[in-house]
Scaffold this motif. Structure first.
Motif: not given
Length: 156
Positions: A84-89, A95-104
């Motif tokens: 579930t984490a990978l598809p959510a990333l 929509k949030y490429p930088v934020a999603a990458s940092l959270v990932g």
């Protein structure tokens, strides 16, 4: 019925690089279990050292079997959450490429700490894994970003 066009931002490359790091983390988990299996003397295809095997083992072998079970459990826990984490990333990153990458990246770091902590010889009961438990916060953040994209598509 209306349609929505999605433009992939240039910064989505960060998301893809973060996703690639999760592939490497998955491989690391799989490879990491092997030395624990060998030390415990657990043959394939056994997934875990059974309680009956552990109780019949020498103290040194008991510890090796326990650590093998911890390494396996850390790997299983990774797999249970990865799907579930990978598809959510990947979804949230639209929509949030930088934020999603940092959270990932935070998720990857915590998942690594979780696995290493789980196999600490000085922490009984797998308590060392708690150092990586904040992965849950990062994972929920990824879920939120994916859901936010879905919501904005419907409302936009």
């Amino acid at each position: 019925m209306s349609s929505v066009q999605i433009t992939v931002p240039k910064e989505y490359g960060y998301v893809l690089l973060t996703a690639t790091s999760t592939f490497l983390l998955s491989l690391w988990h799989a490879v990491r279990v092997s030395p624990y299996r060998k030390a415990a003397g657990i043959p394939f295809p056994a997934a875990l050292a059974l309680p009956s095997d552990i109780s019949a083992a020498s103290p040194e072998k008991k510890k090796a079997m326990y650590l093998f079970n911890c390494a396996q459990r850390a790997h299983y826990n990774f797999i249970e959450n990865y799907n579930t984490a990978l598809p959510a990333l990947l979804i949230g990153g639209l929509k949030y490429p930088v934020a999603a990458s940092l959270v990932g990246v935070g998720w990857v770091v915590c998942r690594t700490a979780y696995a290493v902590g789980y196999t600490r010889r000085d922490k009984e009961g797998g308590k060392g894994r708690s150092v990586g438990a904040p992965f849950w916060l990062f994972q929920v953040g990824l879920y939120w970003m994916a859901g936010s994209l879905g919501y904005s598509l419907l409302m936009g």
